[in-house]
Write an enzyme that holds these catalytic residues in place. Structure first.
Site, PDB file in Angstrom:
ATOM      1  N   ASP A  91      12.966   0.743   6.319  1.00  0.00           N
ATOM      2  CA  ASP A  91      11.983   1.373   6.963  1.00  0.00           C
ATOM      3  C   ASP A  91      10.790   0.361   7.204  1.00  0.00           C
ATOM      4  OD1 ASP A  91      11.450   1.022   4.046  1.00  0.00           O
ATOM      5  OD2 ASP A  91       9.557   2.192   4.541  1.00  0.00           O
ATOM      6  N   ASP A  94      11.016  -3.627   2.868  1.00  0.00           N
ATOM      7  CA  ASP A  94      11.823  -3.513   1.858  1.00  0.00           C
ATOM      8  C   ASP A  94      13.290  -3.002   2.100  1.00  0.00           C
ATOM      9  OD1 ASP A  94      11.389  -1.098   2.500  1.00  0.00           O
ATOM     10  OD2 ASP A  94      10.201  -0.335   0.748  1.00  0.00           O
ATOM     11  N   TYR A 243       6.964   8.363   0.651  1.00  0.00           N
ATOM     12  CA  TYR A 243       7.265   9.143   1.509  1.00  0.00           C
ATOM     13  C   TYR A 243       7.074  10.606   1.323  1.00  0.00           C
ATOM     14  CZ  TYR A 243       8.003   5.156   4.417  1.00  0.00           C
ATOM     15  OH  TYR A 243       7.880   4.033   5.060  1.00  0.00           O
ATOM     16  N   GLU A 490       2.203  -5.579   6.232  1.00  0.00           N
ATOM     17  CA  GLU A 490       3.473  -4.979   6.317  1.00  0.00           C
ATOM     18  C   GLU A 490       3.751  -4.273   7.640  1.00  0.00           C
ATOM     19  OE1 GLU A 490       4.804  -2.537   3.029  1.00  0.00           O
ATOM     20  OE2 GLU A 490       6.890  -2.778   3.535  1.00  0.00           O
TER      21      GLU A 490
END
Ligand SMILES: *[C@@H]1O[C@H](CO)[C@@H](O)[C@H](O)[C@H]1NC(C)=O
Ligand SMILES: *[C@@H]1O[C@H](CO)[C@@H](O)[C@H](O)[C@H]1NC(C)=O
Length: 526
Positions: A91, A94, A243, A490
Site C-alpha cells: 500500500d 511497508d 485502515y 510517505e
C-alpha cells in the site's frame, strides 16, 4: 501505434519548446501575468504516475518490469493458509497487502480510464494503465476463493513496522486474514466489488473474457457483502490501527451497486442505489472528503451524472438529492459554501483536510472536480453553490491549480510527485526505495540492520520512487524531507491513482490550446 501518436503530440508539452519560453516570459511580464514557469509537462507526470505502480508490486515481477530496482517478493504469501495470495500491491512504504486501500486504488485507476481512456491512449499510456489495474484485479481474483470468502490482508502492520527491510528480503510474518459468512466485511467486499466492476468496463473491448470474469466476481462479492453485513475491521482486528472503517460499510455497498449498474446496466443495481439512498446515508451525508475510507462524494458525483440520461427520469427525485450532496462537496472544495463547511486551504492554496497524508484528499478532490466539470460542460449546466453559480471552466481551473501545486507551483518550489522536475522529496519513507537495490546487492539485510544503517541515514534514498505522490506539506505549506517524517514523506498507491485521469485531461487541454493558438501567451496558463 499509440506510442507514435504520443511522440507526434509530445512537442506540444510546453516544457519541450523552450524557444517559445523567452517570448512568453517577456509577454507575461509586460502584462504582469505571474510566473511563466507555470507550464507543466503533464505528459511526463502521467507517464511517471503509472510507473509508480510497478514499484509497489508484490509477487513475481514480469519480464517487462520497468522499475528495475525492484525484484520478486512475497512469493509464499498464502502458503501457510493453503491459498495462493502471491501478487497485488504494497500500500505504501511497508510490505503489508491491505485489501481495502488496494481495492480503492484499483477503483480509482479504473474510473480514470473509463472517463479519460482516449486521452490516456493519445499519451501512449493506455497499456500501462491497464497493466496497473490488472496487477490489482489478478490478485483480487486469487483472493476471492469462494463466493463468500475474500482474503483481506497479508502480513500484519505491527510486526511489519518493527522491520526496515527490502521486500525481497522480507522475514516478517505473512499471516493472511479473511472475511467470510461468520466474519463479515461488507465495506471490503463492497469496495472490491466496485473495483472489479469498474475494471470490467476497462477490459470490456480488449479482453472480453477477463472482463466477464471480473464482473462475475464483482456480482458475487456484492451479494456476499450485502447479505452478511458487518464492518471488516470487526472481523480482522489487525487492520484497526491502519485502515479502520470508521464510516462503516453503507457507502461501499451503495458504491458497489452503482459501479455494478454502470458495468451491467441492470436495473436491480440502480434500484438498490435509489431505494437505499436515504437509509444508507447516500443523500444524507454531506461530506468534504473522498478517500479509501469514505466513498459518499464519489458515489454522489456518479449518481449526478445519471441525471443527464432520459432513461433515469423516473428516479430523478432521488438522483437530484444525490446531486445536491455532490454539489455540496464540489462547492466546499471551491470555498463557496455559505451555509456549510468549506475545505481549508494552505496560504499557498492547497486543499487541506488533515495533517497525515493530506495529499490523498487533494488528488481525489482534483479528480472529482475534473469529472464534475466535464459533466457540466457536456450537459451545458452550471454548478449551484450558495456562494453563486460556477461555470465548468472555473472548476477545472481549480483542479488544475491543485495539480500545479503538486508539480511545483508552491511556496517550497517542490514537486510532491517524486521524480518530476528537479526538486522533489529524496528521502521518501519507503523501505525498498531507501535501501540499496536488491538487484545491485543481494546480500541479506536484516530487520534492525535496515533501521540502523539505511533508515537513519541522512543521505537521499538510493532508489527514486518515481511517480509517488507523498503525504505533502502541512497547513503552512511547510515540508520537511526526512525519512522519519512519515506523515509528509510517505506515499500511498491511492494518492497517485486519481491523478492518472486528471493528468490525461490536463494534457489534452494543453495540447488543444497549443494547436488552436500556438503563439498566444495565454498558453502559459495551460
Ligand atoms: C443560510 O441559512 C440561513 C438560516 O437557516 C438562511 O436564512 C439563509 O437564507 C441561508 N443562506 C443561503 C445562501 O442559503
Ligand atoms: C521559490 O521560488 C521563488 C521564485 O523563484 C523564490 O522567490 C522563493 O524564495 C523560492 N522558495 C524556496 C523555499 O526556495
Amino acid at each position: 501505434m499509440e506510442e507514435e501518436k504520443r511522440k507526434k503530440l509530445h512537442h506540444c508539452g510546453a516544457q519541450n519548446i523552450p524557444r517559445f519560453t523567452i517570448s512568453w516570459c517577456l509577454l507575461l511580464s509586460i502584462f504582469a501575468v505571474p510566473a511563466c514557469a507555470r507550464a507543466f509537462d503533464y505528459a511526463d507526470a502521467l507517464t511517471k504516475s503509472l510507473l509508480y505502480f510497478e514499484s509497489q508490486r508484490s509477487g513475481r515481477l514480469p519480464y517487462n518490469q520497468r522499475v528495475t530496482w525492484r525484484d520478486h517478493s512475497g512469493l509464499t504469501d498464502g502458503l501457510e493458509q493453503g491459498v495462493d495470495l502471491v501478487g497485488g500491491y504494497y500500500d505504501a512504504g511497508d510490505h503489508v497487502k491491505f485489501g481495502l486501500p488496494m481495492a480503492f486504488t484499483v477503483t480509482m485507476l479504473s474510473w480514470g480510464v473509463t472517463e479519460y481512456r482516449q486521452q490516456i491512449a493519445v499519451a501512449g499510456e493506455l497499456e500501462h494503465a491497464m497493466e496497473a489495474i490488472k496487477w490489482g484485479t489478478d490478485y483480487f481474483i486469487k483472493a476471492h476463493t469462494s463466493p463468500n470468502v475474500l482474503w483481506a490482508e497479508v502480513g500484519d502492520g505491527d510486526t511489519d513496522h518493527y522491520c526496515w527491510q527490502r521486500p525481497e528480503d522480507m522475514t516478517t510474518s505473512r499471516q493472511a486474514y479473511k472475511i467470510d459468512k461468520d466474519n463479515p466485511g461488507s465495506d471490503l467486499a463492497g469496495e472490491t466489488a466496485a473495483a472489479m466492476a469498474a475494471a470490467s468496463m476497462v477490459f470490456k473491448q480488449t479482453n472480453p473474457h477477463y472482463s466477464h470474469l471480473l464482473l462475475h466476481h464483482a456480482q458475487q462479492l456484492f451479494e456476499f457483502g450485502d447479505e452478511y453485513r458487518g464492518k471488516y475491521d470487526a472481523s480482522v482486528e489487525e487492520v484497526k490501527s491502519y485502515y479502520a472503517s470508521v464510516s462503516g460499510y453503507m457507502d461501499e455497498l451503495l458504491w458497489a451497486a452503482l459501479w455494478l449498474y454502470k458495468a451491467t446496466d441492470k436495473e436491480e443495481y440502480l434500484r438498490y442505489v435509489v431505494d437505499k439512498a436515504d437509509s444508507f446515508g447516500g443523500i444524507g451525508w454531506a461530506i468534504t472528503e473522498f478517500s479509501w475510507e469514505v466513498k459518499y462524494a464519489g458515489l454522489q458525483v456518479i449518481a449526478s451524472k445519471l441525471l443527464a440520461e432520459k432513461k433515469h427520469k423516473e428516479h430523478a427525485h432521488v438522483l437530484e438529492q444525490y446531486r445536491s450532496k455532490a454539489e455540496y462537496y464540489i462547492c466546499s472544495c471551491l470555498d463557496k459554501n455559505i451555509n456549510g463547511s468549506n475545505v481549508e486551504r494552505t496560504p499557498g492554496g492547497l486543499l487541506y483536510v488533515r495533517q497525515w497524508n493530506n495529499m490523498q484528499y487533494v488528488s481525489t478532490a482534483a479528480f472529482l472536480l475534473t469529472v464534475y466539470s466535464d459533466f457540466l460542460q457536456s450537459s451545458s449546466q452550471k454548478l449551484r453553490c450558495h456562494g453563486g453559480m460556477v461555470g465548468h471552466e472555473e472548476i477545472l481551473d481549480f483542479a488544475k491549480s491543485q495539480i500545479d501545486y503538486i508539480l511545483g507551483s508552491n511556496p517550497m518550489n517542490m514537486s510532491y510527485l517524486v521524480g518530476y522536475g528537479s526538486n522533489y522529496p529524496t528521502r521518501v519513507h519507503h523501505r525498498a526505495a531507501s535501501i540499496v537495490s536488491y538487484r545491485e546487492s543481494k546480500g541479506f539485510i536484516g530487520c534492525t540492520q535496515g533501521y540502523d544503517y539505511w533508515y537513519s541515514r541522512l543521505k537521499p534514498n538510493p532508489n527514486v520512487l518515481v511517480g509517488a505522490l507523498v503525504g505533502g506539506p502541512d497547513l503552512q505549506d511547510d515540508f520537511v524531507d526526512r525519512r522519519s517524517n512519515y506523515m509528509q514523506t510517505e506515499a500511498c498507491t491511492y494518492n497517485t491513482a486519481p491523478l492518472v485521469g486528471v493528468l490525461a485531461k490536463l494534457l489534452q487541454l494543453q495540447d488543444q490550446n497549443l494547436d488552436q493558438n500556438p503563439t498566444s501567451p495565454l498558453l502559459a496558463s495551460y
